[in-house]
Design an enzyme around this catalytic site. Structure first.
Site, PDB file in Angstrom:
ATOM      1  N   ARG A  58      10.158   8.622 -20.961  1.00 32.37           N
ATOM      2  CA  ARG A  58      11.526   9.159 -20.938  1.00 32.37           C
ATOM      3  C   ARG A  58      12.431   8.669 -22.049  1.00 32.37           C
ATOM      4  O   ARG A  58      13.245   9.412 -22.568  1.00 32.37           O
ATOM      5  CB  ARG A  58      12.177   8.767 -19.625  1.00 32.37           C
ATOM      6  CG  ARG A  58      11.864   9.759 -18.612  1.00 32.37           C
ATOM      7  CD  ARG A  58      12.524   9.466 -17.347  1.00 32.37           C
ATOM      8  NE  ARG A  58      11.733  10.192 -16.379  1.00 32.37           N
ATOM      9  CZ  ARG A  58      11.851  10.093 -15.103  1.00 32.37           C
ATOM     10  NH1 ARG A  58      12.732   9.265 -14.599  1.00 32.37           N
ATOM     11  NH2 ARG A  58      11.105  10.799 -14.312  1.00 32.37           N
TER      12      ARG A  58
ATOM     13  N   HIS B  82      20.540   8.207 -15.384  1.00 32.65           N
ATOM     14  CA  HIS B  82      19.705   8.578 -14.243  1.00 32.65           C
ATOM     15  C   HIS B  82      19.324   7.398 -13.364  1.00 32.65           C
ATOM     16  O   HIS B  82      19.392   7.488 -12.145  1.00 32.65           O
ATOM     17  CB  HIS B  82      18.448   9.237 -14.813  1.00 32.65           C
ATOM     18  CG  HIS B  82      17.480   9.741 -13.800  1.00 32.65           C
ATOM     19  ND1 HIS B  82      17.819  10.716 -12.885  1.00 32.65           N
ATOM     20  CD2 HIS B  82      16.175   9.426 -13.557  1.00 32.65           C
ATOM     21  CE1 HIS B  82      16.765  10.986 -12.124  1.00 32.65           C
ATOM     22  NE2 HIS B  82      15.761  10.204 -12.498  1.00 32.65           N
TER      23      HIS B  82
ATOM     24  N   HIS C 190      17.743  10.444 -18.056  1.00 33.13           N
ATOM     25  CA  HIS C 190      16.727  11.476 -17.818  1.00 33.13           C
ATOM     26  C   HIS C 190      16.902  12.522 -18.912  1.00 33.13           C
ATOM     27  O   HIS C 190      18.024  12.955 -19.187  1.00 33.13           O
ATOM     28  CB  HIS C 190      16.915  12.103 -16.440  1.00 33.13           C
ATOM     29  CG  HIS C 190      15.735  12.900 -15.997  1.00 33.13           C
ATOM     30  ND1 HIS C 190      15.407  14.114 -16.561  1.00 33.13           N
ATOM     31  CD2 HIS C 190      14.786  12.650 -15.074  1.00 33.13           C
ATOM     32  CE1 HIS C 190      14.310  14.574 -15.973  1.00 33.13           C
ATOM     33  NE2 HIS C 190      13.906  13.708 -15.070  1.00 33.13           N
TER      34      HIS C 190
ATOM     35  N   GLU D 205       3.575  13.392 -14.612  1.00 36.02           N
ATOM     36  CA  GLU D 205       4.866  13.139 -15.276  1.00 36.02           C
ATOM     37  C   GLU D 205       4.623  12.314 -16.526  1.00 36.02           C
ATOM     38  O   GLU D 205       3.576  11.685 -16.676  1.00 36.02           O
ATOM     39  CB  GLU D 205       5.831  12.412 -14.328  1.00 36.02           C
ATOM     40  CG  GLU D 205       6.406  13.330 -13.260  1.00 36.02           C
ATOM     41  CD  GLU D 205       7.434  12.655 -12.371  1.00 36.02           C
ATOM     42  OE1 GLU D 205       7.772  11.483 -12.619  1.00 36.02           O
ATOM     43  OE2 GLU D 205       7.893  13.303 -11.423  1.00 36.02           O
TER      44      GLU D 205
ATOM     45  N   ARG E  65      11.597   2.448 -16.862  1.00 34.25           N
ATOM     46  CA  ARG E  65      10.880   2.831 -15.637  1.00 34.25           C
ATOM     47  C   ARG E  65       9.974   4.034 -15.871  1.00 34.25           C
ATOM     48  O   ARG E  65      10.377   5.034 -16.462  1.00 34.25           O
ATOM     49  CB  ARG E  65      11.881   3.185 -14.543  1.00 34.25           C
ATOM     50  CG  ARG E  65      11.240   3.689 -13.269  1.00 34.25           C
ATOM     51  CD  ARG E  65      12.293   4.103 -12.285  1.00 34.25           C
ATOM     52  NE  ARG E  65      13.006   5.246 -12.758  1.00 34.25           N
ATOM     53  CZ  ARG E  65      12.911   6.471 -12.203  1.00 34.25           C
ATOM     54  NH1 ARG E  65      12.132   6.667 -11.153  1.00 34.25           N
ATOM     55  NH2 ARG E  65      13.592   7.470 -12.680  1.00 34.25           N
TER      56      ARG E  65
HETATM   57  P1  FAD Z   1      19.840   5.502  -2.635  1.00 32.24           P
HETATM   58  O1  FAD Z   1      18.870   6.512  -2.197  1.00 32.24           O
HETATM   59  O2  FAD Z   1      20.705   5.846  -3.805  1.00 32.24           O
HETATM   60  O3  FAD Z   1      20.764   5.133  -1.395  1.00 32.24           O
HETATM   61  C1  FAD Z   1      21.886   4.309  -1.520  1.00 32.24           C
HETATM   62  C2  FAD Z   1      22.662   4.331  -0.233  1.00 32.24           C
HETATM   63  O4  FAD Z   1      23.639   3.299  -0.236  1.00 32.24           O
HETATM   64  C3  FAD Z   1      23.414   5.610   0.060  1.00 32.24           C
HETATM   65  O5  FAD Z   1      23.194   5.867   1.417  1.00 32.24           O
HETATM   66  C4  FAD Z   1      24.887   5.243  -0.157  1.00 32.24           C
HETATM   67  O6  FAD Z   1      25.750   6.002   0.654  1.00 32.24           O
HETATM   68  C5  FAD Z   1      24.854   3.797   0.287  1.00 32.24           C
HETATM   69  N1  FAD Z   1      25.910   2.938  -0.255  1.00 32.24           N
HETATM   70  C6  FAD Z   1      26.166   2.671  -1.567  1.00 32.24           C
HETATM   71  N2  FAD Z   1      27.183   1.802  -1.657  1.00 32.24           N
HETATM   72  C7  FAD Z   1      27.576   1.503  -0.400  1.00 32.24           C
HETATM   73  C8  FAD Z   1      28.581   0.679   0.167  1.00 32.24           C
HETATM   74  N3  FAD Z   1      29.446  -0.034  -0.593  1.00 32.24           N
HETATM   75  N4  FAD Z   1      28.698   0.595   1.516  1.00 32.24           N
HETATM   76  C9  FAD Z   1      27.869   1.323   2.308  1.00 32.24           C
HETATM   77  N5  FAD Z   1      26.916   2.149   1.841  1.00 32.24           N
HETATM   78  C10 FAD Z   1      26.761   2.220   0.498  1.00 32.24           C
HETATM   79  N6  FAD Z   1      12.640   8.496  -8.188  1.00 32.24           N
HETATM   80  C11 FAD Z   1      11.338   8.743  -7.953  1.00 32.24           C
HETATM   81  O7  FAD Z   1      10.568   7.810  -7.760  1.00 32.24           O
HETATM   82  N7  FAD Z   1      10.873  10.025  -7.936  1.00 32.24           N
HETATM   83  C12 FAD Z   1      11.682  11.099  -8.145  1.00 32.24           C
HETATM   84  O8  FAD Z   1      11.237  12.221  -8.095  1.00 32.24           O
HETATM   85  C13 FAD Z   1      13.061  10.860  -8.406  1.00 32.24           C
HETATM   86  N8  FAD Z   1      13.895  11.895  -8.657  1.00 32.24           N
HETATM   87  C14 FAD Z   1      15.230  11.638  -8.790  1.00 32.24           C
HETATM   88  C15 FAD Z   1      16.113  12.707  -8.952  1.00 32.24           C
HETATM   89  C16 FAD Z   1      17.471  12.481  -9.030  1.00 32.24           C
HETATM   90  C17 FAD Z   1      18.421  13.636  -9.203  1.00 32.24           C
HETATM   91  C18 FAD Z   1      17.971  11.149  -8.970  1.00 32.24           C
HETATM   92  C19 FAD Z   1      19.442  10.873  -9.055  1.00 32.24           C
HETATM   93  C20 FAD Z   1      17.099  10.079  -8.841  1.00 32.24           C
HETATM   94  C21 FAD Z   1      15.723  10.314  -8.749  1.00 32.24           C
HETATM   95  N9  FAD Z   1      14.826   9.260  -8.605  1.00 32.24           N
HETATM   96  C22 FAD Z   1      13.510   9.522  -8.390  1.00 32.24           C
HETATM   97  C23 FAD Z   1      15.300   7.888  -8.421  1.00 32.24           C
HETATM   98  C24 FAD Z   1      15.267   7.564  -6.917  1.00 32.24           C
HETATM   99  O9  FAD Z   1      15.694   8.692  -6.203  1.00 32.24           O
HETATM  100  C25 FAD Z   1      16.140   6.377  -6.572  1.00 32.24           C
HETATM  101  O10 FAD Z   1      15.850   5.299  -7.398  1.00 32.24           O
HETATM  102  C26 FAD Z   1      15.882   5.938  -5.135  1.00 32.24           C
HETATM  103  O11 FAD Z   1      16.048   7.029  -4.273  1.00 32.24           O
HETATM  104  C27 FAD Z   1      16.836   4.820  -4.763  1.00 32.24           C
HETATM  105  O12 FAD Z   1      16.728   4.589  -3.379  1.00 32.24           O
HETATM  106  P2  FAD Z   1      17.681   3.529  -2.720  1.00 32.24           P
HETATM  107  O13 FAD Z   1      17.370   3.560  -1.270  1.00 32.24           O
HETATM  108  O14 FAD Z   1      17.586   2.246  -3.439  1.00 32.24           O
HETATM  109  O15 FAD Z   1      19.165   4.078  -2.978  1.00 32.24           O
HETATM  110  C1  SIN Z   2      12.017  13.936 -12.013  1.00 34.19           C
HETATM  111  O1  SIN Z   2      11.620  14.630 -11.083  1.00 34.19           O
HETATM  112  O2  SIN Z   2      11.952  14.264 -13.209  1.00 34.19           O
HETATM  113  C2  SIN Z   2      12.616  12.600 -11.704  1.00 34.19           C
HETATM  114  C3  SIN Z   2      11.549  11.659 -11.392  1.00 34.19           C
HETATM  115  C4  SIN Z   2      12.072  10.264 -11.427  1.00 34.19           C
HETATM  116  O3  SIN Z   2      13.219  10.017 -11.757  1.00 34.19           O
HETATM  117  O4  SIN Z   2      11.278   9.370 -11.135  1.00 34.19           O
END
Ligand code: FAD
Ligand code: SIN
Length: 527
Positions: free
Chosen positions: A282, A343, A235, A110, A378
């Site tokens: 990015r 993103h 993104h 990437e 990031r």
């Molecule tokens: P999340 O996975 O967003 O989970 C948050 C949780 O909190 C959810 O369950 C939600 O329901 C809950 N929640 C929120 N507010 C409340 C509330 N008030 N009360 C109760 N529950 C609540 N990162 C990478 O490293 N590699 C990748 O390939 C990548 N691809 C991505 C692709 C997309 C489309 C997106 C959007 C992001 C991507 N990212 C990627 C970023 C990465 O996915 C996120 O930063 C990471 O998953 C965040 O994890 P988290 O557990 O902190 O939050």
């Molecule tokens: C992607 O697959 O391009 C997203 C990866 C990331 O947000 O870290």
């Protein structure tokens, strides 16, 4: 009142890894405002950046992370997280989540990485991880998952008893939670916020509807410092289509040779970053697209993956291929129309790698936290790494001992004379206005004038929303809007404070980068 040892708010990678890594003797409750699998984790395509080859090293990964972070990466925190990549990948394997590139298969490349180190499951990494972690959590006797449970506010000792110390001496006791229309009191020895980012502050985002910055807003209201909120990552390539707005086109496609072209088929990155081209970091690629769109008057550009061919696209990128085919685009025949979209929330609540914050009994992990790993920008695929490592480290340090609960009487939720929300149109309109304000005035390229205007408009929206919050019964849409008002204001205030351009913050009035990198830290009532 409900009681548990550890209350985890959020069921993405950070929350579920934390819950699973806690000892089975602890009673753990996981709250999720959406049904599982949930959050940005579910949508992650690219994978997890982690060192898994002898030719790669944690020093090289650190160097790439520091370079992308534009002078604001906390090297110690970054090293702590990066060197725990291998244990994280091993833990995932032990949960039945073997990733390609770790031992077998090929890791992907990437932008900003000097090595192929993104470990993945096709382009469905997040879906695979979320489903499996949720499945194992459900099977654990000590873990209770409560879906459609919306955490509203933290319960702190200082709010319950004014004589208790506020600020750093304060203690978190749990949270008020909206569950089936009623606000319940959840008490816990340790509360862990794992609520993800705030992409819904913007009109165009790769995030799903649940990503409304709730945890960051809750922590800020409780007096915790938030850091570097001006850095929101866009993104470069989200699908440009009227009916499929949140669909991401993974950066790994560019890693495998897809090219950005304009309406005349010109590979325009040559004009902006001739050396790194599509694989520049990015912020550089997103700004180049933004600038090219503005100069050409077009509302999107294209990602041309036709040279990769049908077989390769179908076998290596099934998620992207199915998604764009659903939208009527045949990616081996025609270039895919794309635009940049909000993103990732680089800023967040100031936290250590194990989630420790300035408040006893409260940890913040994953995207809601700011450890210093990302600095001002990031590096792709470093966030699942951070979320997973923080989840595991938080569990380890909670295992080390939960601080004793103070003897503070806890009150239930006070409804007063609140009445039900009758005019949803008010909330819908405010939300739409907020997202337009943020997109138009606090976007990829900023000016002082636009930022000041954004702040004034956000003040009006916040005032009206606050009035509704006090007069109406709590509802998910109103609570989310209130939290988005808070985080958007934090982003805008932080952007106004930064008198330079750095990483993801590009300010036309101050285009140079200051020789002395500084964090922007905001705290309620102080700054
Ligand atoms: P999340 O996975 O967003 O989970 C948050 C949780 O909190 C959810 O369950 C939600 O329901 C809950 N929640 C929120 N507010 C409340 C509330 N008030 N009360 C109760 N529950 C609540 N990162 C990478 O490293 N590699 C990748 O390939 C990548 N691809 C991505 C692709 C997309 C489309 C997106 C959007 C992001 C991507 N990212 C990627 C970023 C990465 O996915 C996120 O930063 C990471 O998953 C965040 O994890 P988290 O557990 O902190 O939050
Ligand atoms: C992607 O697959 O391009 C997203 C990866 C990331 O947000 O870290």
């Amino acid at each position: 009142m409900r009681r548990c040892d550890v209350l985890v708010i959020g069921s993405g990678m950070a929350g579920l890894m934390c819950a699973l890594s806690l000892p089975e003797k602890m009673k753990v409750t996981v709250l999720s405002k959406t049904p599982l699998p949930a959050g940005s984790t579910y949508h992650a395509q690219g994978g997890i950046a982690a060192v898994s080859s002898e030719e790669d090293s944690v020093e090289m990964h650190l160097a790439d992370t520091v370079r992308a972070g534009a002078g604001l990466v906390d090297r110690n925190a970054a090293m702590e997280i990066i060197k725990r990549g291998k244990p994280l990948i091993d833990a995932l394997k032990s949960y039945g989540i073997p990733l390609a590139g770790a031992g077998s298969g090929t890791a992907v490349l990437e932008g900003g990485h000097s090595f192929r180190r993104v470990l993945h499951y096709y382009d469905r990494t997040g879906r695979f991880i979320s489903r499996r972690l949720a499945q194992i959590c459900r099977a654990r006797g000590n873990i209770t998952i409560i879906e459609r449970a919306f955490a509203i506010n933290l319960i702190t000792a200082s709010r319950m008893a004014p004589e208790a110390a506020s600020g750093p001496g304060d203690r978190c006791l749990g949270a008020y939670v909206l569950l089936e229309g009623v606000v319940e009191t959840f008490l816990a020895g340790e509360t862990v916020i794992a609520t993800g980012g705030a992409g819904k502050a913007y009109r165009y985002t790769s995030n799903d509807d649940s990503t409304t910055g709730d945890g960051i807003a809750m922590a800020y209201r409780a007096g915790l410092p938030v850091r570097n909120m001006e850095f929101y990552q866009f993104h470069p390539t989200c699908l440009f289509h009227p009916d499929y707005r949140n669909f991401l086109i993974t950066e790994s496609l560019r890693g495998d040779g897809a090219r950005l072209v304009d309406h005349e088929g010109r590979r325009f990155m040559e004009m902006y970053d001739p050396e790194r081209m599509e694989l520049a970091p990015r912020d550089v690629v997103a700004r180049a697209i933004d600038s090219h769109m503005k100069n050409s008057g077009m509302d999107h550009v294209y990602l041309d993956a036709t040279a990769l061919g049908e077989d390769f696209l179908r076998s290596h990128f099934p998620e992207v291929t199915c998604g764009v085919l659903r939208a009527g685009i045949v990616p081996w025949e025609t270039p895919i129309p794309v635009v940049p979209a909000a993103h990732y929330c680089v800023g967040g609540v100031v936290a250590e790698v194990d989630g420790t914050t300035a408040m006893k009994g409260l940890r913040v992990i994953g995207e809601a936290a700011s450890t210093g790993l990302h600095g001002a920008n990031r590096l792709g695929s470093n966030s699942l790494l951070e979320a997973g490592v923080m989840g595991m480290e938080a569990a380890k340090s909670i295992h080390g001992g939960i601080a004793g609960q103070p003897e503070v009487p806890v009150r239930g939720w006070f409804y007063g004379r609140a009445r039900p929300l009758q005019e949803s149109v008010l909330v819908d309109h405010s939300w739409a206005s907020l997202r337009s304000v943020m997109w138009d005035y606090v976007g990829i390229v900023r000016t002082d004038k636009r930022l000041r205007r954004a702040l004034r408009l956000l003040e009006v929206l916040s005032e009206e929303t606050e009035e509704d919050y006090w007069n109406l019964l709590p509802s998910v849409e109103l609570l989310e809007l209130r939290n988005l008002c808070t985080v958007s204001t934090l982003m805008t205030k932080s952007a106004l404070r930064r008198r330079e351009s750095r990483g993801l913050h590009y300010l036309l009035d101050c285009p140079d980068t200051s020789p002395t990198p500084r964090d922007t830290v905001l705290r309620k009532g102080i700054s």
